[in-house]
Design an enzyme around this catalytic site. Structure first.
Site, mmCIF file in Angstrom:
data_model
loop_
_atom_site.group_PDB
_atom_site.id
_atom_site.type_symbol
_atom_site.label_atom_id
_atom_site.label_comp_id
_atom_site.label_asym_id
_atom_site.label_seq_id
_atom_site.Cartn_x
_atom_site.Cartn_y
_atom_site.Cartn_z
ATOM 1 N N THR A 122 0.856 -1.193 0.000
ATOM 2 C CA THR A 122 0.000 0.000 0.000
ATOM 3 C C THR A 122 0.888 1.238 0.000
ATOM 4 O O THR A 122 1.690 1.431 0.919
ATOM 5 C CB THR A 122 -0.912 -0.002 1.227
ATOM 6 O OG1 THR A 122 -1.675 -1.208 1.245
ATOM 7 C CG2 THR A 122 -1.856 1.186 1.190
ATOM 8 N N GLU A 156 -6.659 -10.059 7.316
ATOM 9 C CA GLU A 156 -5.976 -11.026 8.171
ATOM 10 C C GLU A 156 -7.009 -11.957 8.788
ATOM 11 O O GLU A 156 -8.069 -11.533 9.235
ATOM 12 C CB GLU A 156 -5.186 -10.300 9.258
ATOM 13 C CG GLU A 156 -3.953 -9.602 8.708
ATOM 14 C CD GLU A 156 -3.065 -9.043 9.800
ATOM 15 O OE1 GLU A 156 -3.035 -9.619 10.898
ATOM 16 O OE2 GLU A 156 -2.404 -8.021 9.546
ATOM 17 N N ASN A 212 -9.845 1.407 2.150
ATOM 18 C CA ASN A 212 -9.607 1.407 3.589
ATOM 19 C C ASN A 212 -10.185 2.648 4.257
ATOM 20 O O ASN A 212 -10.694 2.588 5.381
ATOM 21 C CB ASN A 212 -8.110 1.304 3.877
ATOM 22 C CG ASN A 212 -7.612 -0.125 3.796
ATOM 23 O OD1 ASN A 212 -8.384 -1.057 3.622
ATOM 24 N ND2 ASN A 212 -6.302 -0.306 3.909
ATOM 25 N N CYS A 264 -2.926 -1.760 8.964
ATOM 26 C CA CYS A 264 -3.401 -1.184 7.700
ATOM 27 C C CYS A 264 -4.255 0.062 7.884
ATOM 28 O O CYS A 264 -3.816 1.165 7.593
ATOM 29 C CB CYS A 264 -4.168 -2.241 6.911
ATOM 30 S SG CYS A 264 -3.136 -3.572 6.271
ATOM 31 N N LYS A 267 -2.814 3.447 9.801
ATOM 32 C CA LYS A 267 -1.696 4.131 9.132
ATOM 33 C C LYS A 267 -2.057 4.506 7.695
ATOM 34 O O LYS A 267 -1.549 5.499 7.163
ATOM 35 C CB LYS A 267 -0.426 3.288 9.192
ATOM 36 C CG LYS A 267 -0.458 1.947 8.489
ATOM 37 C CD LYS A 267 0.202 1.985 7.129
ATOM 38 C CE LYS A 267 0.265 0.608 6.504
ATOM 39 N NZ LYS A 267 0.790 0.639 5.109
ATOM 40 N N LYS A 327 -7.631 -8.090 15.951
ATOM 41 C CA LYS A 327 -8.822 -8.746 15.447
ATOM 42 C C LYS A 327 -8.674 -10.238 15.711
ATOM 43 O O LYS A 327 -7.564 -10.722 15.978
ATOM 44 C CB LYS A 327 -9.007 -8.483 13.947
ATOM 45 C CG LYS A 327 -7.913 -9.084 13.072
ATOM 46 C CD LYS A 327 -8.163 -8.824 11.590
ATOM 47 C CE LYS A 327 -9.390 -9.564 11.087
ATOM 48 N NZ LYS A 327 -9.568 -9.440 9.631
ATOM 49 N N ARG A 334 -0.274 -5.290 16.116
ATOM 50 C CA ARG A 334 0.074 -3.932 15.695
ATOM 51 C C ARG A 334 -1.113 -3.003 15.889
ATOM 52 O O ARG A 334 -2.218 -3.279 15.442
ATOM 53 C CB ARG A 334 0.518 -3.926 14.231
ATOM 54 C CG ARG A 334 1.847 -4.606 13.976
ATOM 55 C CD ARG A 334 2.154 -4.649 12.484
ATOM 56 N NE ARG A 334 1.205 -5.473 11.744
ATOM 57 C CZ ARG A 334 1.169 -5.586 10.418
ATOM 58 N NH1 ARG A 334 2.025 -4.891 9.686
ATOM 59 N NH2 ARG A 334 0.281 -6.367 9.837
#
Length: 473
Positions: A122, A156, A212, A264, A267, A327, A334
């Site tokens: 990304t 994920e 996103n 993801c 950020k 999750k 992270r």
């Protein structure tokens, strides 16, 4: 085809294994020799459901192997997928592209024949032409090297499924040859009628960050509504159900709770805002700053609810946190909202114990100041309040009656709105959730003499027994 996958983290390891599984010859490359050794032995260096089987099958077929050498990659591959991380820059919201640049700088001098470099990381819009210009100054004169961008859309916990059966493929190319090459790479997906969108690199780069940003906005919207519901005495779950019936809105991602985290969404929306500022269109995405603020506020709201339940201060109280990963079905911690809450409570003097089915090791590395337990029963023993912060399916199977015999006080904060509140309340628990009204009366104490409603550490130790119910998930 002969493909290389450079970078073997969540994205790269899954992509390499799946590309080999559909018939390509694949070389996975990483600077981390220990990671390469583990992958060569068929051991993923992280938890991802289904990856073990695909990795073992791909290695066994002889189509997948691993290396630490970029010169070997250059000699081997016709297509080079760049799958390295693009973290947030220290002291800035912008994306840090040092790892992408390092791949280009290390690979380019060894490229002596035509090939296609395909970015999957990304990145900020405009990265493809920047890399193409960088390559022109590094590759040997005889080489014919093109750059394309093919963003990933992996979740994920579902990365293998999302790679083998994606809901769409997006490629940003500058020539028919590059498009033909990528159609050949993804031929099995195209044969299965997966939508294939071929566009320019700028649009392809924007698709991932735009997707996103939209998801983050939807999540923060319902969390903002949860805050309104708390003030008005309304129920955000019923509100979300009603909104979800509108086909223009849909029910997915309208789950109020602790908010999003991971490597993801947080950020990416910050990097998108930073890039928009560079392009002079910051006002167009200024709302993303509010999306970020709302998301972070859910963490502080959860801490406040827990603090109120133990009388206004955490000092002298034992707090149990169920969930450490950002999750379920992952070991990724992270920017984990769960760990952020746990750490905040610890800083305020609470004695924090954390349980997670898969993420304890990574959580311990990130927050060694917290205490970690391998089973729910031990983690909850003597707790003054239990916080449900990651929606693992295992936690829905916990028997609240048996768990009430372990804690000092049956108080639950369901920060994911994922547990059956009525079931827990009927078992004697005081239940609080974000955006859902508390009952008018406090549940009566458990019959049979549950533990005293006290934060004293002298709570009686219950007999050992299964804390998971046998109810279906």
């Amino acid at each position: 085809m002969r493909l290389t996958v450079i970078g073997t983290g969540y994205l790269g390891a899954v992509h390499a294994a799946c590309m080999a599984d559909i018939g390509h010859e694949v070389l996975g490359v990483d600077v981390d020799a220990e990671k390469i050794r583990a992958l060569t032995e068929g051991r993923p260096p992280f938890f991802e459901p289904g990856l073990d089987d695909v990795l073992t099958r791909a290695i066994g077929s002889g189509r997948l192997r691993f290396s630490t050498s970029l010169s070997e990659a250059a000699a081997f591959g016709e297509v080079h997928f760049v799958c390295v991380g693009t973290p947030q820059q220290a002291g800035s919201n912008a994306a840090d592209l040092r790892y992408v640049d390092a791949v280009i700088d290390g690979l380019a001098p060894h490229l002596t024949r035509p090939c296609l470099i395909v970015g999957k990381s990304t990145v900020p819009v405009g990265t493809t032409p920047r890399i193409a210009a960088r390559l022109r100054g590094l590759v040997p004169a005889a080489a014919d090297v093109e750059v394309a961008w093919n963003p990933e859309f992996l979740r994920e916990g579902f990365a293998v499924e999302d790679t083998l059966r994606p809901d769409r493929l997006v490629v940003g190319v500058t020539s028919p040859r590059a498009d033909r090459t990528l159609r050949e790479v993804y031929a099995p997906m195209l044969d299965a009628d997966i939508p294939y969108i071929s566009t320019d690199p700028a649009t392809a780069e924007l698709v991932k960050v735009a997707a996103n940003s939209f998801l983050a906005t939807k999540i923060s919207f319902i969390n903002a509504m949860a805050e309104v519901c708390d003030a008005a005495g309304a129920d955000v779950s019923t509100l979300a159900d009603a909104l979800g019936h509108d086909t223009r809105i849909g029910r997915r991602f309208l789950n109020a709770g602790l908010g999003f985290g991971g490597g993801c969404l947080p950020k990416d929306i910050r990097a998108f805002t930073a890039r928009a500022r560079e392009l002079g269109v910051e006002e167009a995405v200024s709302f993303l700053s509010q999306v970020d603020d709302i998301n972070l506020r859910q963490r502080s709201r959860t801490v406040t609810i827990a603090r109120d339940l133990v009388g206004g201060a955490f000092s002298g109280h034992r707090i149990t946190v169920l969930g450490a990963t950002f999750k379920p079905n992952s070991d990724d911690v992270r920017d984990s909202p769960a760990l952020a809450v746990a750490a905040a409570i610890h800083r305020e003097g609470g004695e924090v114990r954390v349980h997670d089915p898969e993420g304890i090791y990574n959580a311990c590395v990130a927050h060694p100041e917290l205490r970690y337990e391998a089973d729910v029963l031990t983690a909850c023993r003597g707790a003054d309040v239990v916080l449900h912060l990651t929606e693992w399916s295992q936690y829905r199977q916990v028997d609240p009656v048996k768990l009430a015999r372990v804690v000092c006080a049956p108080r639950l904060v369901d920060a994911r709105n994922n547990l059956d509140a009525s079931l827990w309340r009927s078992a004697g628990w005081t239940v609080r959730a974000l955006g859902r009204p508390a009952p008018a009366t406090v549940p009566a104490p458990l019959r049979g003499g549950g533990p005293a409603q006290s934060s004293a550490r002298g709570c009686p130790a219950p007999a050992e027994g299964a804390v998971l119910s046998r109810a279906p998930k």
